[in-house]
Design a protein around this motif. Structure first.
Motif, mmCIF file in Angstrom:
data_model
loop_
_atom_site.group_PDB
_atom_site.id
_atom_site.type_symbol
_atom_site.label_atom_id
_atom_site.label_comp_id
_atom_site.label_asym_id
_atom_site.label_seq_id
_atom_site.Cartn_x
_atom_site.Cartn_y
_atom_site.Cartn_z
ATOM 1 N N THR A 436 32.665 -20.391 7.555
ATOM 2 C CA THR A 436 33.216 -19.358 8.432
ATOM 3 C C THR A 436 32.900 -19.781 9.860
ATOM 4 O O THR A 436 31.906 -20.476 10.108
ATOM 5 C CB THR A 436 32.610 -17.965 8.183
ATOM 6 O OG1 THR A 436 31.203 -17.989 8.478
ATOM 7 C CG2 THR A 436 32.830 -17.516 6.760
ATOM 8 N N GLN A 437 33.742 -19.365 10.816
ATOM 9 C CA GLN A 437 33.518 -19.726 12.208
ATOM 10 C C GLN A 437 34.202 -18.726 13.115
ATOM 11 O O GLN A 437 35.393 -18.460 12.973
ATOM 12 C CB GLN A 437 34.053 -21.124 12.510
ATOM 13 C CG GLN A 437 33.886 -21.575 13.949
ATOM 14 C CD GLN A 437 32.428 -21.667 14.357
ATOM 15 O OE1 GLN A 437 31.654 -22.378 13.713
ATOM 16 N NE2 GLN A 437 32.038 -20.952 15.409
ATOM 17 N N LEU A 470 29.270 -20.142 19.216
ATOM 18 C CA LEU A 470 29.663 -18.948 18.464
ATOM 19 C C LEU A 470 29.240 -19.049 16.993
ATOM 20 O O LEU A 470 29.145 -20.145 16.431
ATOM 21 C CB LEU A 470 31.171 -18.756 18.563
ATOM 22 C CG LEU A 470 31.709 -18.442 19.964
ATOM 23 C CD1 LEU A 470 33.230 -18.424 19.964
ATOM 24 C CD2 LEU A 470 31.164 -17.107 20.460
ATOM 25 N N PRO A 471 28.995 -17.909 16.357
ATOM 26 C CA PRO A 471 28.469 -17.903 14.991
ATOM 27 C C PRO A 471 29.373 -18.619 13.998
ATOM 28 O O PRO A 471 30.602 -18.536 14.070
ATOM 29 C CB PRO A 471 28.387 -16.407 14.654
ATOM 30 C CG PRO A 471 28.300 -15.713 15.969
ATOM 31 C CD PRO A 471 29.106 -16.547 16.916
ATOM 32 N N GLY A 472 28.743 -19.309 13.072
ATOM 33 C CA GLY A 472 29.452 -19.958 11.984
ATOM 34 C C GLY A 472 28.487 -20.232 10.848
ATOM 35 O O GLY A 472 27.266 -20.241 11.027
ATOM 36 N N GLU A 473 29.031 -20.459 9.676
ATOM 37 C CA GLU A 473 28.191 -20.703 8.504
ATOM 38 C C GLU A 473 28.904 -21.700 7.597
ATOM 39 O O GLU A 473 30.126 -21.654 7.448
ATOM 40 C CB GLU A 473 27.928 -19.387 7.764
ATOM 41 C CG GLU A 473 26.857 -19.480 6.701
ATOM 42 C CD GLU A 473 26.465 -18.117 6.159
ATOM 43 O OE1 GLU A 473 25.324 -17.976 5.685
ATOM 44 O OE2 GLU A 473 27.300 -17.180 6.201
ATOM 45 N N VAL A 482 31.483 -14.444 3.121
ATOM 46 C CA VAL A 482 32.309 -13.236 3.226
ATOM 47 C C VAL A 482 32.376 -12.824 4.679
ATOM 48 O O VAL A 482 31.367 -12.821 5.388
ATOM 49 C CB VAL A 482 31.719 -12.072 2.405
ATOM 50 C CG1 VAL A 482 32.579 -10.810 2.581
ATOM 51 C CG2 VAL A 482 31.608 -12.433 0.931
ATOM 52 N N THR A 483 33.572 -12.483 5.135
ATOM 53 C CA THR A 483 33.715 -11.869 6.453
ATOM 54 C C THR A 483 34.680 -10.703 6.336
ATOM 55 O O THR A 483 35.765 -10.829 5.777
ATOM 56 C CB THR A 483 34.201 -12.882 7.514
ATOM 57 O OG1 THR A 483 34.448 -12.204 8.748
ATOM 58 C CG2 THR A 483 35.465 -13.589 7.068
ATOM 59 N N ALA A 484 34.236 -9.547 6.831
ATOM 60 C CA ALA A 484 35.041 -8.327 6.732
ATOM 61 C C ALA A 484 34.865 -7.497 7.992
ATOM 62 O O ALA A 484 34.585 -6.296 7.932
ATOM 63 C CB ALA A 484 34.659 -7.535 5.484
ATOM 64 N N ASN A 485 34.970 -8.157 9.151
ATOM 65 C CA ASN A 485 34.841 -7.537 10.469
ATOM 66 C C ASN A 485 33.411 -7.154 10.812
ATOM 67 O O ASN A 485 33.149 -6.604 11.875
ATOM 68 C CB ASN A 485 35.738 -6.296 10.621
ATOM 69 C CG ASN A 485 37.140 -6.529 10.131
ATOM 70 O OD1 ASN A 485 37.551 -5.928 9.147
ATOM 71 N ND2 ASN A 485 37.882 -7.396 10.776
ATOM 72 N N ASN A 486 32.478 -7.417 9.899
ATOM 73 C CA ASN A 486 31.082 -7.059 10.101
ATOM 74 C C ASN A 486 30.399 -8.040 11.060
ATOM 75 O O ASN A 486 30.925 -9.114 11.363
ATOM 76 C CB ASN A 486 30.348 -7.054 8.759
ATOM 77 C CG ASN A 486 30.567 -8.344 7.978
ATOM 78 O OD1 ASN A 486 31.689 -8.635 7.572
ATOM 79 N ND2 ASN A 486 29.519 -9.125 7.801
ATOM 80 N N ALA A 487 29.208 -7.676 11.526
ATOM 81 C CA ALA A 487 28.460 -8.546 12.418
ATOM 82 C C ALA A 487 28.181 -9.883 11.729
ATOM 83 O O ALA A 487 27.736 -9.903 10.581
ATOM 84 C CB ALA A 487 27.142 -7.881 12.811
ATOM 85 N N PRO A 488 28.452 -11.004 12.398
ATOM 86 C CA PRO A 488 28.241 -12.310 11.777
ATOM 87 C C PRO A 488 26.773 -12.543 11.408
ATOM 88 O O PRO A 488 25.862 -12.199 12.169
ATOM 89 C CB PRO A 488 28.690 -13.291 12.857
ATOM 90 C CG PRO A 488 29.576 -12.499 13.763
ATOM 91 C CD PRO A 488 29.030 -11.107 13.743
#
Length: 778
Positions: A436-437, A470-473, A482-488
């Motif tokens: 994710t990025q 910027l955040p990434g994993e 998982v990304t669902a608009n939540n804080a990274p």
């Protein structure tokens, strides 16, 4: 993620009836051979039974041309309406109802911003955009008649060519519709005399790890600005859908958790329901490149999809890139910015209005954005600051680049590209890697959080470039992302930049539920992932209701009955349950009781428009205690008020109440919605499950009753063991032409949770071809 709801109105005259009788006149030619001015070599468009174009071209430019041609054939009204909104030229064809909004949009001069962004793009992106524009114009002129909507509005020919700058305008509008924190800023500013820091946090600080209200608020709230301008209010009424819940899901299940040992990518972007869809599905190959998936009409690139080696999805990051700023005035036409005296820029705007002529309007602008409050004799001014007005947006470069990338790690490099919208990219490759990025140009704020308007006259405040790192994993140990608009987060820990990104992230109910579902099954396949996309367990209700109801002991019959229904609920928001209806109304009544006396009716309605179920003061730890003198009494009263309200709206027999009856989804054409007379343009309605916080979203707003407003605007599942087996669904259909067989042919399958295979191999494409159109150079 958000979409624009175009509010149009006109009289259903005899001429309009005649136009309706010729709906088929604008249907495109899908078979045979046609001349295509500007094309360099023969290009073929195969359409399958769902109206999905499969484009085969020799060069990348010819492929982009054919994408434009197909967009014009199926979505010309959407293209024309979008560029008119961007340029402030909608009133030319609609009338005075949108003239004030036009004046605001025209004053932003987004066309000039787009032209500046165009100059900053890579040469290959410019070539693709130019070819796309030529394709749009050729496709528009190939139609025997303009789309029904444009003819009803009085247009008879495609007279004004599409340009590359028009394409970049589509990205600017997308950027605006994905921002939402400014809504809370405006609530705070409009009611600043009644909202101190503690009260603002009790109302809005739903995230316990989010930043607190800014310390300067006590001083700044004494500033004297005029009321919002009519132009800005009109803009907000049409394009400022502040009560739209934010919801999009994307996840990758790593190979260790999949049946075939390779990642599976899933994406369902959630937007306001619209007809036609904001997306358009196609498969395009040319110049050694091939990509398939979802495009945005106005752009030639696949925004969400795969290229055979890499698959990618997008969600709204929920980052904040729009601020409200307060500046002190300095004389009649001056203001103070960063401690320095400046002069307001006057912009004269001429708005052409159908059947009326031109309206001349003067607007005022600062160096950081337009003034959105009336000047009058006020001592201060309110200004809107938006990154799209300050950067050379290269989102088009990013969209083109990802279409040719082969690895997930390579996709992370897109984070360095300046972009007006902010997305969280999810990507997986056939080698087994996944990431994710966060992407986008997110302002680096000097000394304010972005939660409240900031004192821009003071040098210590303002923006200082954009955030980097910027955040990434990448492929975490747990075996999925998982990304669902939540804080990274990274390995379950919140990324340190989240506070600077603003911190107004929706609570992670959907992300938590997706993680639960992933971990509940040892090995996943496309079928199990599809089941996950349709899940309707409401973790928000499961977490909040027991706490809210604990020890209440209501004494009134209505409150008792409401509590019984909620206590017996299994938290599944199914269409046949009455509990979700009671839960939603209970939350709304609780908000009204908590702030009604302090904000009054108008302020309460404004607050309800800026929040929604699942992300409101109900979710602030200890917030209710700060707002009301007796928490238990308020909760009991909210139960009673909810019960009484539902009896009035749904009848005295609660056994006959069903969530699906109230939570209906209607795919309504904007013309039919405005007039109530063109129902044949609609694409169906049916009961819908889910809530704002379920994986299968059924988003509602406080303001619009309980009709479903926010939906999965698409679904995509890509098995990286064989991306050619990717499956999708697009409601209501791929065509925007009401008389087309593909106008609403996917909506029932979408409602059932079914999907369609996205053909990309030539042998599969030919097997499923329903029509073949050959474009010949002229």
């Amino acid at each position: 993620m958000r979409s624009t709801i175009l509010v149009l109105s006109f009289l259903l005259s005899g001429c309009a009836v005649t136009t309706l009788m010729t709906m088929g006149k604008s249907l495109p030619t899908l078979e045979g051979e046609v001349g295509a001015p500007g094309l360099s070599a023969t290009t073929v468009i195969h359409r399958d039974e769902r109206g999905v174009p499969h484009i085969r071209a020799v060069t990348e430019a010819d492929a982009a041309y054919a994408v434009g041609y197909a967009h014009a054939q199926d979505r010309l009204f959407q293209l024309e309406a979008g560029r008119r909104i961007m340029a402030g030229r909608l009133a030319e064809i609609v009338g005075p109802e949108v003239a004030e909004m036009d004046a605001f949009m025209a004053s932003l001069n987004l066309k000039a911003e787009a032209e500046a962004s165009l100059l900053a793009l890579d040469i290959d992106t410019k070539v693709a955009l130019a070819a796309y524009a030529a394709g749009v114009n050729a496709g528009a002129r190939s139609l025997n008649g303009l789309p029904l909507e444009l003819r009803l509005l009085g247009m008879d020919k495609w007279r004004e060519d599409w340009t590359p700058a028009d394409s970049l305008g589509a990205l600017q509008l997308f950027s605006w519709t994905m921002s939402d924190s400014w809504g809370q800023e405006l609530v705070a500013w409009e009611h600043r005399d009644r909202l101190d820091r503690d009260v603002i946090d009790a109302i809005f600080r739903t995230d316990p790890q989010g930043v607190a209200s800014d310390a300067y608020w006590g001083k700044l709230r004494g500033a004297k600005t005029g009321p919002l301008t009519p132009r800005f209010k009109a803009f907000l009424d049409t394009l400022g859908d502040v009560n739209a819940p934010q919801a999009s899901n994307a996840w990758v299940i790593g190979g260790a958790r999949s049946v075939d040992g390779k990642p599976i990518l899933a994406n369902d972007t959630h937007l306001h329901k619209s007809l036609p869809s904001p997306f358009y599905v196609l498969d395009v190959a040319g110049g050694g490149r091939q990509a398939a998936g979802f495009t945005v009409p106005g752009l030639p690139f696949v925004a969400i999809g795969h290229n055979g080696a890499l698959s990618w999805g997008l969600t709204n990051t929920s980052a904040d890139y729009v601020d409200m700023a307060v500046v002190k005035r300095d004389g009649e036409r001056g203001y103070i910015l960063n401690g320095v005296s400046k002069t307001l820029e006057e912009r004269a705007v001429s708005v052409k209005v159908k059947d009326e002529g031109a309206r001349e309007v003067v607007t005022y602008h600062t160096e950081i954005g337009p003034v959105v409050s009336e000047l009058g004799d006020s001592k201060d001014l309110l200004v809107m600051r938006w990154t799209a007005l300050e950067i050379a947006d290269r989102s088009a470069d990013a969209l083109r680049a990802i279409g040719a990338m082969k690895t997930a790690v390579e996709a992370q490099t897109l984070a360095t590209i300046p972009m007006a919208p902010s997305f969280t990219l999810t990507a997986a490759d056939t080698q087994g890697d996944y990431i994710t990025q966060v992407l986008g140009s997110i302002p680096k704020r000097k000394a304010h959080s972005g939660r409240l308007p900031y004192p821009a006259s003071e040098p210590e405040h303002g923006w200082d470039g954009v955030l980097t790192g910027l955040p990434g994993e990448r492929a975490p140990k747990r075996g999925y992302v998982v990304t669902a608009n939540n804080a990274p987060t990274v390995e379950g820990v919140r990324h340190p930049l989240t506070a600077q990104m603003n911190g107004l992230f929706p609570l992670p109910w959907r992300a938590q539920r997706i993680a639960e579902l992933i971990e509940a099954t040892p090995l996943h396949n496309v079928t199990s992932v599809g089941v996950m996309q349709m899940d309707t367990l409401d973790l928000h209700a499961k977490a909040r209701l027991p706490e809210l109801l604990s020890g209440l002991n209501p004494t009134t019959d209505g409150a008792k009955r409401a509590m019984e229904l909620l206590s017996a609920w299994d938290f599944n928001a199914t269409v046949n349950s009455e509990a979700p209806l009671v839960w939603m109304e209970f939350q709304r009544q609780l908000v009204k009781l908590a702030v009604g006396e302090r904000l009054g009716d108008q302020g309460t309605q404004m607050l309800l428009s800026a929040t929604d179920p699942g992300d409101s003061l109900v979710d602030v730890a200890g917030g209710l205690t700060k707002l009301v003198p007796d928490r238990s009494a308020t909760l009991r009263q909210a139960l009673l008020n909810a019960w009484d309200t539902l009896i009035l709206s749904h009848g005295p027999d609660s056994g006959a109440w069903d969530w699906g009856d109230a939570h209906v989804i209607r795919f309504t054409h904007p013309f039919a919605d405005a007039t109530g007379k063109l129902g044949l343009l609609n694409a169906g309605e049916f009961p819908w499950p889910g809530t704002n916080t379920t994986v299968s979203v059924g988003g509602v707003s406080w303001q619009d009753g309980w009709e479903t407003q926010h939906i999965a605007a698409m679904r995509l599942i890509v098995p990286l063991s064989d991306p050619s087996k990717a499956e999708f669904i697009l409601p209501p259909g791929n065509s925007g032409q009401p008389s087309s067989d593909n106008y609403q042919d996917q909506v029932r399958a979408w409602a059932r949770g079914d999907r369609i295979q996205l053909w990309t191999k030539d042998e599969d494409v030919l097997k499923h071809t329903a029509n073949t159109l050959t474009l010949k150079p002229e």
